[in-house]
Design a protein around this motif. Structure first.
Motif, PDB file in Angstrom:
ATOM      1  N   ASP A 187     -23.086 -13.292  37.329  1.00 52.86           N
ATOM      2  CA  ASP A 187     -21.989 -13.496  36.387  1.00 52.86           C
ATOM      3  C   ASP A 187     -22.118 -12.488  35.257  1.00 52.86           C
ATOM      4  N   LEU A 188     -20.988 -11.881  34.904  1.00 50.62           N
ATOM      5  CA  LEU A 188     -20.954 -10.988  33.739  1.00 50.62           C
ATOM      6  C   LEU A 188     -20.506 -11.817  32.539  1.00 50.62           C
ATOM      7  N   VAL A 189     -21.229 -11.703  31.428  1.00 52.41           N
ATOM      8  CA  VAL A 189     -20.847 -12.491  30.243  1.00 52.41           C
ATOM      9  C   VAL A 189     -20.746 -11.585  29.016  1.00 52.41           C
TER      10      VAL A 189
ATOM     11  N   ALA B 186     -20.896 -11.216  24.564  1.00 52.53           N
ATOM     12  CA  ALA B 186     -21.965 -11.488  23.578  1.00 52.53           C
ATOM     13  C   ALA B 186     -22.046 -12.962  23.178  1.00 52.53           C
ATOM     14  N   GLU B 187     -21.012 -13.728  23.489  1.00 56.84           N
ATOM     15  CA  GLU B 187     -21.052 -15.188  23.218  1.00 56.84           C
ATOM     16  C   GLU B 187     -21.444 -15.976  24.461  1.00 56.84           C
ATOM     17  N   GLY B 188     -21.664 -15.280  25.561  1.00 62.25           N
ATOM     18  CA  GLY B 188     -22.036 -15.973  26.796  1.00 62.25           C
ATOM     19  C   GLY B 188     -20.838 -16.432  27.613  1.00 62.25           C
ATOM     20  N   VAL B 189     -19.637 -15.972  27.240  1.00 58.84           N
ATOM     21  CA  VAL B 189     -18.437 -16.369  27.987  1.00 58.84           C
ATOM     22  C   VAL B 189     -18.282 -15.451  29.207  1.00 58.84           C
ATOM     23  N   LYS B 190     -18.041 -16.061  30.363  1.00 56.67           N
ATOM     24  CA  LYS B 190     -17.955 -15.293  31.601  1.00 56.67           C
ATOM     25  C   LYS B 190     -16.723 -14.382  31.592  1.00 56.67           C
ATOM     26  N   THR B 191     -16.972 -13.105  31.959  1.00 57.15           N
ATOM     27  CA  THR B 191     -15.859 -12.147  31.982  1.00 57.15           C
ATOM     28  C   THR B 191     -15.639 -11.564  33.369  1.00 57.15           C
ATOM     29  N   GLY B 192     -16.537 -11.838  34.291  1.00 57.23           N
ATOM     30  CA  GLY B 192     -16.380 -11.276  35.638  1.00 57.23           C
ATOM     31  C   GLY B 192     -17.571 -11.639  36.487  1.00 57.23           C
ATOM     32  N   GLU B 193     -17.660 -10.995  37.635  1.00 51.72           N
ATOM     33  CA  GLU B 193     -18.694 -11.345  38.606  1.00 51.72           C
ATOM     34  C   GLU B 193     -19.066 -10.111  39.427  1.00 51.72           C
ATOM     35  N   LEU B 194     -20.305 -10.027  39.855  1.00 53.37           N
ATOM     36  CA  LEU B 194     -20.722  -8.966  40.780  1.00 53.37           C
ATOM     37  C   LEU B 194     -21.301  -9.639  42.017  1.00 53.37           C
ATOM     38  N   PRO B 195     -21.123  -9.023  43.197  1.00 53.40           N
ATOM     39  CA  PRO B 195     -21.743  -9.603  44.391  1.00 53.40           C
ATOM     40  C   PRO B 195     -23.262  -9.442  44.331  1.00 53.40           C
ATOM     41  N   ALA B 196     -23.985 -10.298  45.004  1.00 54.45           N
ATOM     42  CA  ALA B 196     -25.453 -10.254  44.986  1.00 54.45           C
ATOM     43  C   ALA B 196     -25.975  -8.879  45.401  1.00 54.45           C
ATOM     44  N   GLU B 197     -25.297  -8.241  46.365  1.00 54.99           N
ATOM     45  CA  GLU B 197     -25.783  -6.951  46.896  1.00 54.99           C
ATOM     46  C   GLU B 197     -25.845  -5.877  45.819  1.00 54.99           C
ATOM     47  N   ALA B 198     -25.089  -6.053  44.722  1.00 56.02           N
ATOM     48  CA  ALA B 198     -25.084  -5.020  43.685  1.00 56.02           C
ATOM     49  C   ALA B 198     -26.498  -4.754  43.195  1.00 56.02           C
ATOM     50  N   PHE B 199     -27.313  -5.799  43.090  1.00 54.52           N
ATOM     51  CA  PHE B 199     -28.685  -5.622  42.623  1.00 54.52           C
ATOM     52  C   PHE B 199     -29.703  -5.883  43.730  1.00 54.52           C
ATOM     53  N   ALA B 200     -29.332  -6.684  44.709  1.00 54.79           N
ATOM     54  CA  ALA B 200     -30.334  -7.155  45.661  1.00 54.79           C
ATOM     55  C   ALA B 200     -30.351  -6.359  46.968  1.00 54.79           C
TER      56      ALA B 200
ATOM     57  N   GLY C 118     -27.621 -14.608  38.947  1.00 49.63           N
ATOM     58  CA  GLY C 118     -27.996 -13.817  37.784  1.00 49.63           C
ATOM     59  C   GLY C 118     -26.894 -13.872  36.745  1.00 49.63           C
ATOM     60  N   VAL C 119     -27.243 -13.533  35.501  1.00 44.87           N
ATOM     61  CA  VAL C 119     -26.264 -13.398  34.425  1.00 44.87           C
ATOM     62  C   VAL C 119     -26.558 -12.066  33.752  1.00 44.87           C
ATOM     63  N   LEU C 120     -25.510 -11.263  33.586  1.00 43.86           N
ATOM     64  CA  LEU C 120     -25.686  -9.941  32.983  1.00 43.86           C
ATOM     65  C   LEU C 120     -24.785  -9.806  31.771  1.00 43.86           C
ATOM     66  N   HIS C 121     -25.417  -9.483  30.645  1.00 49.90           N
ATOM     67  CA  HIS C 121     -24.631  -9.110  29.458  1.00 49.90           C
ATOM     68  C   HIS C 121     -24.960  -7.650  29.158  1.00 49.90           C
ATOM     69  N   SER C 122     -23.933  -6.826  29.246  1.00 47.84           N
ATOM     70  CA  SER C 122     -24.148  -5.400  29.044  1.00 47.84           C
ATOM     71  C   SER C 122     -23.231  -4.908  27.929  1.00 47.84           C
ATOM     72  N   ALA C 123     -23.791  -4.154  26.996  1.00 43.85           N
ATOM     73  CA  ALA C 123     -22.997  -3.577  25.897  1.00 43.85           C
ATOM     74  C   ALA C 123     -23.531  -2.170  25.683  1.00 43.85           C
ATOM     75  N   PRO C 124     -22.783  -1.310  24.986  1.00 44.31           N
ATOM     76  CA  PRO C 124     -23.295   0.049  24.797  1.00 44.31           C
ATOM     77  C   PRO C 124     -24.699   0.019  24.198  1.00 44.31           C
ATOM     78  N   GLY C 125     -25.623   0.674  24.852  1.00 47.74           N
ATOM     79  CA  GLY C 125     -26.983   0.758  24.309  1.00 47.74           C
ATOM     80  C   GLY C 125     -27.883  -0.418  24.627  1.00 47.74           C
ATOM     81  N   ARG C 126     -27.408  -1.407  25.364  1.00 44.42           N
ATOM     82  CA  ARG C 126     -28.300  -2.522  25.710  1.00 44.42           C
ATOM     83  C   ARG C 126     -27.787  -3.318  26.907  1.00 44.42           C
ATOM     84  N   ALA C 127     -28.711  -4.021  27.571  1.00 42.05           N
ATOM     85  CA  ALA C 127     -28.318  -4.928  28.657  1.00 42.05           C
ATOM     86  C   ALA C 127     -29.332  -6.056  28.738  1.00 42.05           C
ATOM     87  N   VAL C 128     -28.829  -7.249  29.001  1.00 33.86           N
ATOM     88  CA  VAL C 128     -29.697  -8.422  29.186  1.00 33.86           C
ATOM     89  C   VAL C 128     -29.375  -8.976  30.558  1.00 33.86           C
ATOM     90  N   TYR C 129     -30.383  -9.057  31.414  1.00 32.97           N
ATOM     91  CA  TYR C 129     -30.143  -9.575  32.765  1.00 32.97           C
ATOM     92  C   TYR C 129     -31.142 -10.710  33.026  1.00 32.97           C
TER      93      TYR C 129
END
Ligand SMILES: Cc1cc2nc3c(=O)[nH]c(=O)nc-3n(C[C@H](O)[C@H](O)[C@H](O)COP(=O)(O)OP(=O)(O)OC[C@H]3O[C@@H](n4cnc5c(N)ncnc54)[C@H](O)[C@@H]3O)c2cc1C
Length: 348
Positions: free
Chosen positions: A72-74, A76-90, A189-200
């Motif tokens: 799940d893509l979230v 900065a407040e943790g609100v879901k904005t989209g989704e990636l398939p598992a294969e993207a990372f796995a 997984g949950v991914l929050h990505s912003a310019p200059g940082r990412a939390v996965y």
């Protein structure tokens, strides 16, 4: 031949397996006191499956599949904005790295000599072989020495030159560790990505635990060589204004037993061998974790090197050259992908 391999993770034990099968005597020296207990997962793509199959361990490796279902893509407040398939990372198959290295170790432990808790100190080569001294063990002479000792390879430093000549920083560093699965992630997984940082964050193999990866823009990979206390300060500074779960995760980081700081970097070399010394895996051609290809490269590189040695009739120079010619275009494509993907993880 009598062959010394430095580094017992993926490339080292895989190469040891093939060299032993070809009739060589193999010693593996590993700096850690035992096989490393890394917290993160690694994946496989393409021809790496054939290599695992030919080693007879594909089914065993598959049994450790993390079974990720998606990311799940979230914001900065943790609100879901989209989704990636598992294969993207796995990739096509993802397993905890510790399970892969344990399988490779078990496969080879009866046939090759493992020396833990030691490291090569000096290398000197002439026409008779490579004369090696160790930090702890007795000196020895080997026909060939292989550096499978990762991005900050000691073999590469001794035989080719200082790290700064070969390690190319991709503009980001990160810390990985595990904590309680307090978000209740279930093979997701949950991914929050912003310019200059990412939390996965993700949880898979162990439902009680969550793997945390915090990355941010940095200017040098040399941070990897600092002590943990200093690295924690750098992580806190790099993410000081990040919201969402980050303040809590920074506290969890300090308590983590499996803290691992690493930078996204690549190893770029004009030549992967010098005389009787050759590099395999991350030591010679790391493509960065963001490529998702490091494990596949390590397996394919090890297999190709052993095969070319077997075909060369004892001419190690011809074998090393054929190995490099074969693997280099594959590495170039992976490194290109690794650079592009680094941007998604907050590379500056
Ligand atoms: C956070 C993170 C996430 C990753 N995610 C993925 C992924 O999803 N997919 C993927 O394919 N790859 C991933 N990778 C990369 C992957 O782990 C590596 O590409 C792969 O492990 C390379 O294997 P290797 O055997 O060449 O080197 P390494 O696994 O780095 O092993 C090197 C070994 O050498 C030992 N060593 C170091 N110095 C010495 C010395 N002086 N003497 C003796 N031994 C020494 C080390 O202790 C270690 O055991 C990730 C890496 C990191 C850091």
């Amino acid at each position: 031949m009598d062959i010394l391999i430095s580094g017992a993770s993926v490339a080292g034990p895989a190469l040891a397996y093939w060299l032993h099968r070809a009739g060589h005597q193999v010693t593996l020296v590993e700096r850690a006191p035992a096989m490393r207990d890394s917290g993160y997962a690694v994946d496989f793509r393409g021809d790496a499956f054939d290599v695992l199959e030919q080693m007879g361990v594909l089914a065993e490796v598959r049994a450790h599949d993390t079974g990720m279902r998606g990311i799940d893509l979230v914001d900065a407040e943790g609100v879901k904005t989209g989704e990636l398939p598992a294969e993207a990372f796995a990739g096509e198959l993802e397993v905890p790295k510790r399970d892969l290295t344990a399988i490779l170790h078990r496969l080879t432990a009866g046939d090759v000599r493992y020396v833990f808790g030691d490291s090569i100190r000096t290398l000197a080569q002439d026409e008779t072989g490579v004369h090696v001294t160790f930090e702890r063990g007795e000196p020895g002479t080997f026909d060939l020495v292989v550096g499978a000792d990762g991005v900050y390879s000691t073999v590469r430093r001794l035989a080719f030159g200082p790290h700064r000549e070969f390690v190319r920083h991709l503009g980001m560093s990160g810390v990985g560790f595990t904590t309680d699965n307090y978000l209740g992630l279930d093979h997701r997984g949950v991914l929050h990505s912003a310019p200059g940082r990412a939390v996965y964050l993700f949880s898979a193999a162990d439902a009680d635990r969550m793997t945390v990866s915090l990355s941010f823009a940095t200017e040098s990979s040399e941070l990897d060589l600092l002590d943990r206390g200093r690295q924690e300060e750098i992580v806190r500074a790099g993410l000081s204004d990040a919201g969402w779960e980050v303040p809590r995760l920074l506290k969890e980081m300090t308590a983590a037993q499996d803290f691992l700081f690493s930078s996204a970097c690549q190893v770029e070399m004009d030549r992967w061998y010098a005389g009787r010394v050759v590099l395999v895996g991350d030591a010679g051609y790391c493509a960065a974790p963001t490529s998702g290809m490091g494990t596949s490269q390590a397996l394919i590189g090890a297999h190709t090197l052993a095969r070319r040695l077997a075909e060369s009739g004892g001419d190690h120079t011809a074998a090393f050259s054929a190995y490099e010619q074969r693997v280099r275009p594959y590495v170039a494509a992976n490194q290109q992908h690794g650079r592009e993907a680094a941007k998604m993880f907050g590379a500056g």
